[in-house]
Design a protein around this motif. Structure first.
Motif, mmCIF file in Angstrom:
data_model
loop_
_atom_site.group_PDB
_atom_site.id
_atom_site.type_symbol
_atom_site.label_atom_id
_atom_site.label_comp_id
_atom_site.label_asym_id
_atom_site.label_seq_id
_atom_site.Cartn_x
_atom_site.Cartn_y
_atom_site.Cartn_z
ATOM 1 N N THR A 1 -36.166 -9.992 5.154
ATOM 2 C CA THR A 1 -35.264 -9.366 4.397
ATOM 3 C C THR A 1 -35.084 -8.063 4.225
ATOM 4 O OG1 THR A 1 -36.450 -11.101 2.681
ATOM 5 C CG2 THR A 1 -35.206 -9.248 1.736
ATOM 6 N N ARG A 2 -35.989 -7.164 4.842
ATOM 7 C CA ARG A 2 -35.941 -5.785 5.220
ATOM 8 C C ARG A 2 -34.823 -5.686 6.003
ATOM 9 N NH1 ARG A 2 -41.391 -5.696 5.622
ATOM 10 N NH2 ARG A 2 -42.441 -4.994 3.490
ATOM 11 N N ALA B 1 -31.336 -6.042 5.045
ATOM 12 C CA ALA B 1 -30.885 -5.204 4.185
ATOM 13 C C ALA B 1 -30.450 -3.738 5.019
ATOM 14 C CB ALA B 1 -31.872 -4.422 3.094
ATOM 15 N N MET C 1 -27.846 -0.262 4.628
ATOM 16 C CA MET C 1 -28.692 0.418 3.487
ATOM 17 C C MET C 1 -29.605 1.375 4.426
ATOM 18 S SD MET C 1 -30.052 -2.307 0.750
ATOM 19 C CE MET C 1 -28.936 -3.250 -0.308
ATOM 20 N N VAL D 1 -33.250 0.672 0.714
ATOM 21 C CA VAL D 1 -34.248 -0.455 1.039
ATOM 22 C C VAL D 1 -35.326 -0.613 -0.027
ATOM 23 C CG1 VAL D 1 -35.576 -1.919 2.542
ATOM 24 C CG2 VAL D 1 -33.409 -0.619 3.179
ATOM 25 N N ILE E 1 -34.660 -3.466 -2.674
ATOM 26 C CA ILE E 1 -35.315 -4.642 -2.154
ATOM 27 C C ILE E 1 -36.811 -4.687 -2.189
ATOM 28 C CG2 ILE E 1 -35.442 -5.852 -0.063
ATOM 29 C CD1 ILE E 1 -32.439 -5.784 -1.345
#
Length: 248
Positions: free
Chosen positions: A149-150, A153, A158, A163, A167
């Protein structure tokens, strides 16, 4: 649709059972007290003015200390997480452990000896004692964010700051809020010890009841402290549900 419709009443019932149960317990307590023949000492303690003053002092200690813990522990956890250094993380957690490594009464009395007695000392001791759960949960929550997911992003362009705020912190918020919930409940219990350093609170009732051997005063103080703890835990649970990101 029928499942959703059936879940709503159950959720509403779940949300209102706790406060209704607590109010019922407190009502039974005061009904029981009203049937007793109180002596002059008990009358000075078990009256609305005294009870409201002690309850207010207890709530102020609890809420203010928990707010300070959130303001200090969450940024400390974020900073330790972003540094990505095991040594820094161990140092920060070690500082947080200082408060909980000592019994709560020891933290309160020690600060009173080296500093002063009163509200501010009780506040500092509560912050020291409740710091670790929020710090540890902040680190744990951020660590549990999925690496993919990081990366997704970052792939969208981002910055690291974006982030973190868009996130990582939203995804870590349930774990962080669970730490704050724990700190709140801790604060309610430890605040009873504040009476030993003249900081007020419902601990006054319990200690005075024990010293003077007044059973109704002890019971009233203990029930009110337990009721506050349950209500605060319930309110924190509602906040968790409201701010939890959808899908988690």
């Amino acid at each position: 649709m029928s499942v959703h419709t059936g879940q709503m009443p159950r959720l509403a019932l779940k949300r209102f059972v706790t406060p209704v149960a607590v109010l019922a317990v407190v009502a039974v307590l005061f009904l029981w007290i009203s049937t007793l023949t109180l002596d002059s000492i008990e009358q000075r303690t078990l009256n609305s003015t005294y009870l409201l003053d002690r309850t207010w002092e207890h709530l102020v200690l609890t809420v203010v200390s928990s707010a300070l813990v959130a303001l200090l522990a969450i940024p400390a956890g974020i900073a330790a997480y972003r540094v990505r250094s095991r040594a820094v993380r161990a140092f920060v957690i070690g500082l947080g452990n200082i408060g909980q490594a000592t019994p709560a009464v020891g933290v309160v009395i020690l600060l009173a000896i080296v500093w002063q007695t009163g509200f501010s000392t009780a506040l500092v001791s509560l912050v020291a004692y409740c710091f670790l759960p929020v710090l540890r949960n902040t680190l744990t929550g951020l660590d549990q964010v999925d690496h993919a997911t990081r990366e997704a992003a970052r792939g969208m362009g981002m910055t690291p700051r974006q982030v973190l705020w868009r996130i990582e912190l939203p995804l870590a918020s349930p774990v962080i809020l669970a730490g704050l919930r724990t700190a709140l409940v801790f604060s309610v219990g430890v605040a009873t010890i504040a009476t030993f350093i003249n900081a007020g609170g419902l601990g006054d009732m319990i200690v005075n009841g024990l010293k003077l051997q007044r059973y109704p005063v002890i019971v009233a103080g203990a029930v009110l402290v337990a009721s506050i703890a349950v209500l605060i835990d319930w309110a924190a649970g509602l906040v968790e549900d409201l701010v939890r990101p959808r899908g988690l």
